[in-house]
Write an enzyme that holds these catalytic residues in place. Structure first.
Site, PDB file in Angstrom:
ATOM      1  N   GLU A 123       0.830  -1.208   0.000  1.00 22.69           N
ATOM      2  CA  GLU A 123       0.000   0.000   0.000  1.00 22.69           C
ATOM      3  C   GLU A 123       0.861   1.253   0.000  1.00 22.69           C
ATOM      4  OE1 GLU A 123      -0.270   2.026   2.910  1.00 22.69           O
ATOM      5  OE2 GLU A 123      -0.075   0.702   4.648  1.00 22.69           O
ATOM      6  N   LYS A 145      -4.075  -2.166  13.797  1.00 28.58           N
ATOM      7  CA  LYS A 145      -3.353  -1.044  14.386  1.00 28.58           C
ATOM      8  C   LYS A 145      -3.667  -0.937  15.881  1.00 28.58           C
ATOM      9  CE  LYS A 145      -2.952   1.597  10.113  1.00 28.58           C
ATOM     10  NZ  LYS A 145      -3.609   0.663   9.172  1.00 28.58           N
TER      11      LYS A 145
END
Length: 320
Positions: A25, A158
């Site tokens: 990404e 995350k």
């Protein structure tokens, strides 16, 4: 090829030949890491993929085209201030305007799937945010994992997220969460969240067999391959959690939400940990890229071994 898709010649050649490719990404360049660490890390990630036998394919939107595979100049362009952060909902808008954008986990999965790339390495997936009962903030990454057939190699979700609820969401949507060398779901900055994974793989070949089994069965959707951060780079769990709680509280007080929330929290964590979170982030990104490449190599080999030979043409009947 899809009208909006532009595949780098090196990536296209690898895909055509059945060689391993790893999608990457680009929001780490535009939003995830500060300069100059953003570009340095992006290039180091590509090098880690190559060193482990696969071709890197960093994905972004440039001039209204989904680019699969970037050069150094493209990455420099994404580092410019104001680059859009592009998830599933944003792709039509950015493409229609002919604009630039850095792809999130969800958008990168979409592009990888369109290009025929099965393995994607990133830092961590998005998920259910803390305080979701009042904000309703759930990352589009989770729905993408439920519907798009790409394996995401990551250090869990995350650390700023609600990990138990994130795992519950993935379970509800039928997304397998596999621990790579671990029975516990990693907590991004540290190795063990205390939450179990659905299964464990100890080798790239083990992981490749899971991918192969799911998709050959016709079960659409992704797989999370959760890789613990290297032990020497991990943060102290209590200190990391204290920093996350403070950053989340500051965001709530300041009314930070939506696309701005994750970059804000990551920036505050860097400050609150004295830069230790940035060092840890870089270490886990490089580790995930290496593991992702090895899984891609194993999966490419497995696909070649399990591909059925073409059915021979029917024999002609003799005529009398």
């Amino acid at each position: 090829m899809h009208d909006f898709l532009s595949i780098h010649p090196e990536v296209a050649a690898a895909l055509k030949a059945g060689r391993p490719v790893v999608a990457l990404e680009s929001t780490l360049i535009s939003h995830g890491l500060p300069a100059p660490a953003n570009l340095e890390t992006a290039q180091a990630i590509e090098a880690a993929v190559r060193a482990n036998g696969a071709v890197p394919a960093t994905i972004a939107v440039l001039d209204g085209r989904i680019r699969v595979g970037l050069d150094a100049e493209d990455m420099q362009r994404l580092a410019a201030p104001g680059t859009a952060k592009v998830s599933r909902r944003d792709l039509p808008l950015v493409l229609a305007k002919g604009a630039d954008g850095a792809t999130t986990v969800a958008a990168t999965m979409i592009a990888a799937d369109l290009a025929g790339i099965a393995v994607f390495a990133t830092g961590g997936i998005g998920g259910v945010h803390r305080g979701v009962e009042t904000t309703g903030d759930i990352s589009a990454d989770l729905e993408e994992l439920a519907t798009t057939s790409v394996a995401v190699v990551c250090a869990g979700a995350k650390a700023i997220l609600d990990l138990p609820r994130t795992l519950e969401y993935l379970e509800t949507r039928g997304v397998p969460v596999v621990g790579f060398g671990t029975d516990a779901f990693p907590a991004f900055y540290h190795r063990d969240s205390g939450l179990p994974v659905d299964g464990r793989c100890d080798t790239p070949e083990d992981a490749a067999r899971v991918l192969n089994a799911k998709w050959r069965l016709g079960l659409a959707g992704g797989i999370v391959v959760a890789v613990p951060i290297p032990d020497e780079a991990a943060l102290d769990a209590a200190q990391a959690e204290a920093a996350v709680q403070q950053a989340v509280a500051e965001a709530a007080t300041g009314g930070v939400r939506g696309k701005a929330l994750t970059p804000f929290l990551l920036h505050r964590l860097e400050t609150l940990t004295g830069g230790a979170s940035l060092t840890a982030n870089r270490a886990l990104l490089l580790n995930n890229a290496a593991v992702g490449a090895r899984i891609a190599v194993a999966y490419a080999r497995l696909k070649q071994e399990t591909t059925l030979p073409k059915k021979p043409p029917p024999s002609k009947r003799p005529t009398y």
